[in-house]
Each structure stands twice: as C-alpha cells, then as structure tokens.
Design a protein around this motif. Structure first.
Motif, PDB file in Angstrom:
ATOM      1  N   GLU A 297      13.445  -9.340  19.119  1.00  0.00           N
ATOM      2  CA  GLU A 297      15.049  -8.731  19.178  1.00  0.00           C
ATOM      3  C   GLU A 297      15.177  -7.299  19.379  1.00  0.00           C
ATOM      4  OE1 GLU A 297      16.714  -9.837  15.244  1.00  0.00           O
ATOM      5  OE2 GLU A 297      16.563 -11.871  15.643  1.00  0.00           O
ATOM      6  N   VAL A 298      16.064  -6.735  20.121  1.00  0.00           N
ATOM      7  CA  VAL A 298      16.194  -5.180  20.388  1.00  0.00           C
ATOM      8  C   VAL A 298      16.605  -4.524  19.109  1.00  0.00           C
ATOM      9  CG1 VAL A 298      17.191  -3.673  21.922  1.00  0.00           C
ATOM     10  CG2 VAL A 298      16.382  -5.634  22.714  1.00  0.00           C
ATOM     11  N   GLY A 299      16.129  -3.612  18.787  1.00  0.00           N
ATOM     12  CA  GLY A 299      16.525  -2.848  17.413  1.00  0.00           C
ATOM     13  C   GLY A 299      17.358  -1.501  18.095  1.00  0.00           C
ATOM     14  N   TYR A 300      17.058  -0.882  19.124  1.00  0.00           N
ATOM     15  CA  TYR A 300      17.576   0.162  19.537  1.00  0.00           C
ATOM     16  C   TYR A 300      17.228   0.867  21.048  1.00  0.00           C
ATOM     17  CZ  TYR A 300      20.302   4.620  18.939  1.00  0.00           C
ATOM     18  OH  TYR A 300      21.025   5.559  19.062  1.00  0.00           O
TER      19      TYR A 300
ATOM     20  N   LEU B 155      13.251  -0.077  21.447  1.00  0.00           N
ATOM     21  CA  LEU B 155      12.462  -0.487  20.559  1.00  0.00           C
ATOM     22  C   LEU B 155      12.725  -1.822  19.844  1.00  0.00           C
ATOM     23  CD1 LEU B 155      12.221   2.798  20.824  1.00  0.00           C
ATOM     24  CD2 LEU B 155      11.824   2.408  18.152  1.00  0.00           C
ATOM     25  N   THR B 156      11.905  -2.651  19.903  1.00  0.00           N
ATOM     26  CA  THR B 156      12.212  -4.079  19.431  1.00  0.00           C
ATOM     27  C   THR B 156      11.440  -4.244  18.236  1.00  0.00           C
ATOM     28  OG1 THR B 156      10.398  -5.348  20.576  1.00  0.00           O
ATOM     29  CG2 THR B 156      12.314  -4.941  22.009  1.00  0.00           C
ATOM     30  N   ASN B 157      11.503  -5.538  17.585  1.00  0.00           N
ATOM     31  CA  ASN B 157      10.734  -5.810  16.214  1.00  0.00           C
ATOM     32  C   ASN B 157       9.328  -6.154  16.650  1.00  0.00           C
ATOM     33  OD1 ASN B 157      11.709  -8.186  17.712  1.00  0.00           O
ATOM     34  ND2 ASN B 157      11.576  -9.389  15.932  1.00  0.00           N
ATOM     35  N   LYS B 158       9.052  -6.088  17.976  1.00  0.00           N
ATOM     36  CA  LYS B 158       7.510  -6.528  18.341  1.00  0.00           C
ATOM     37  C   LYS B 158       6.748  -5.239  19.054  1.00  0.00           C
ATOM     38  CE  LYS B 158       8.127 -11.367  18.647  1.00  0.00           C
ATOM     39  NZ  LYS B 158       7.214 -11.745  17.615  1.00  0.00           N
ATOM     40  N   ARG B 159       7.574  -4.434  19.829  1.00  0.00           N
ATOM     41  CA  ARG B 159       6.993  -3.592  20.655  1.00  0.00           C
ATOM     42  C   ARG B 159       7.849  -2.292  20.878  1.00  0.00           C
ATOM     43  NH1 ARG B 159       6.930  -6.868  26.481  1.00  0.00           N
ATOM     44  NH2 ARG B 159       8.963  -8.009  25.847  1.00  0.00           N
ATOM     45  N   ILE B 160       7.239  -1.109  21.627  1.00  0.00           N
ATOM     46  CA  ILE B 160       8.083  -0.125  22.278  1.00  0.00           C
ATOM     47  C   ILE B 160       7.942  -0.383  23.869  1.00  0.00           C
ATOM     48  CG2 ILE B 160       8.165   2.229  22.553  1.00  0.00           C
ATOM     49  CD1 ILE B 160       7.021   2.898  20.026  1.00  0.00           C
ATOM     50  N   ILE B 161       9.142  -0.420  24.551  1.00  0.00           N
ATOM     51  CA  ILE B 161       9.033  -0.679  25.940  1.00  0.00           C
ATOM     52  C   ILE B 161       9.595   0.713  26.551  1.00  0.00           C
ATOM     53  CG2 ILE B 161       9.906  -2.130  27.916  1.00  0.00           C
ATOM     54  CD1 ILE B 161      10.576  -4.113  25.767  1.00  0.00           C
ATOM     55  N   ILE B 162       8.972   1.544  27.471  1.00  0.00           N
ATOM     56  CA  ILE B 162       9.329   2.412  28.221  1.00  0.00           C
ATOM     57  C   ILE B 162       9.753   1.963  29.709  1.00  0.00           C
ATOM     58  CG2 ILE B 162       8.651   4.858  29.191  1.00  0.00           C
ATOM     59  CD1 ILE B 162       8.456   4.874  26.308  1.00  0.00           C
ATOM     60  N   CYS B 163      10.959   2.254  30.001  1.00  0.00           N
ATOM     61  CA  CYS B 163      11.644   1.879  31.312  1.00  0.00           C
ATOM     62  C   CYS B 163      11.744   3.152  32.016  1.00  0.00           C
ATOM     63  CB  CYS B 163      13.131   1.259  30.883  1.00  0.00           C
ATOM     64  SG  CYS B 163      12.995   0.021  29.646  1.00  0.00           S
ATOM     65  N   LYS B 164      11.090   3.024  33.026  1.00  0.00           N
ATOM     66  CA  LYS B 164      11.238   4.018  34.326  1.00  0.00           C
ATOM     67  C   LYS B 164      11.912   3.457  35.698  1.00  0.00           C
ATOM     68  CE  LYS B 164       7.531   6.937  32.351  1.00  0.00           C
ATOM     69  NZ  LYS B 164       8.252   8.139  32.399  1.00  0.00           N
TER      70      LYS B 164
END
Length: 235
Positions: A34-37, A55-64
C-alpha cells in the motif's frame, strides 16, 4: 486507482506528475503493498518532468522520468535494507536522503518542506515497525505460566553447553584483533566526541568520510568494514 491517490494532491504536489506516477504504480505494487505517501520534486525553475519519491509499507521507490516523459526509471529500496533517513531543510525546499546497509547514500532535493516532513515521518514509522514488530495482544497470564517451565530446562542445558563450548572456541581475542587496525586512522573525527554522543547526521557524514578514505586508498577494506559496523551500531 486514481481516486485512491487524490489524497496526495493537498500538499503542493504536481497533479500531472502524480497522475503519471500512479498510472505506473498499478503494475508495480506487490500483493499487500500500500502507498503511504508520494512527494514530488519542485525546483525553482520550471520543471516539466520532476522526480518523485513513493513510500509504501514495503519499500521506497524513486521515480525518474526520461525520454521527455514518455518513459520512467524506477529504483526501489526495501525497508529492511535501509539503515537511516534524514531531512535537511533549505531555503528552497528540503532534501530527503537515506543510507542503506550496503553503504549507499540516496537523496532527492527540492522537495517542498511539508512533503519532506511527511515522508520523513512515514519512513521513521516504517523503520520502527521493522525494528520493533507489533506483537499480537495476548493475556499476560497465558504467557507467564509456560515461561517458568521453559526457563528451568533452558538454564540447565545452557550451563553445560557454554562450559564445554568456551574451552573449544575462545571468540573474544579474535574479534579484538580484527577491530584494532581501525584505531590508528581517526582522520574524519568530530573533535574528541565519542560515537555515542554524535547525532545521526554526524554519524552518516562520518561514514561517508570513511568511504572516501577507502576510495582514495588511505585505509584498507578491513578497516573500513570495522568502521562501518561500529558506526551503524549507533544509528
């Protein structure tokens, strides 16, 4: 899916950037994720394709975004790989950064201050959950009674095992010899303060300084590994 992410448009996020990211997240999110922010970069000049951080409940995703926004690169880091997080507020926005357990430092700048505070808070909550998992509520009486029976058996077994094991494997001297080579090189120090007295930001800077010494050939890999292990124990 779009309705679900409208809540992230109330803190100066770019609606177009949010729409692009959320359209891609449909295929990226794992089961139970789930996406947190979502925070979106906002530079002083006009930025047509800003970077985003999810930021999700499982990881940080950087989108470029790349290729004029027609495609996008995604780099993700799971929470159990993240050692620490930082926020530095500047005159124009804030910089959110984090360090991994593999000594990788990642940062994204020009994040609006409100968004930076939100992702920092959310990241801290996820790291706390990882380090202190919530145990399901159980009546104290049910837990205490079996523990007394187990303790008596464990104490008898441990006494025998430790006594015989200590005669075979003296572990303490080996660890001391491994760590001692790191003592002579103390160049990136913060005065005479101990590591336990330093803030997380200072510890993070200290770790980066040791990495530079390693890259320049001023210290050996074994010395750097010892520094890193010691510093991470205080973070």
């Amino acid at each position: 899916m779009k309705e679900q992410f409208k809540k992230f448009l109330n803190e100066e996020q770019d609606p177009k950037a949010i729409e692009k990211v959320t359209s891609k997240l449909t295929d990226l999110l794992m089961k139970g994720e789930e996406v947190g922010y979502i925070a979106v970069q906002k530079k002083p000049a006009i930025t047509v394709f800003p970077d985003s951080i999810v930021l999700t409940n499982k990881r940080i995703i950087i989108c470029k975004p790349k290729n004029l926004g027609l495609s996008m690169d995604f780099i993700d880091y799971t929470w159990d790989d993240i050692a620490s997080t930082f926020v530095k507020e500047n005159i124009l926005g804030s910089e959110f950064s984090f360090g991994t357990k593999t000594d990788l430092a990642v940062s994204i700048d020009y994040i609006p201050k409100i968004q930076a505070r939100k992702i920092y808070t959310y990241a801290k909550e996820q790291l706390d959950l990882l380090r202190n998992p919530v145990v399901a509520a159980t009546p104290i009486q049910e837990v205490v009674e079996p523990e007394y029976e187990e303790e008596e058996e464990i104490e008898e077994v441990e006494t025998e095992e430790v006594t015989s094991f200590a005669e075979i494997l003296p572990a303490a001297p080996v660890y001391t010899e491994t760590f001692e080579p790191s003592q002579p090189v103390q160049q990136p120090s913060t005065g005479d303060r101990k590591l336990s007295e330093l803030s997380k930001e200072e510890l993070f800077d200290k770790l980066q300084n040791y990495k530079k010494l390693l890259d320049n050939g001023l210290i050996m890999q074994g010395e750097y590994d010892a520094y890193k292990k010691e510093i991470l124990s205080y973070m």
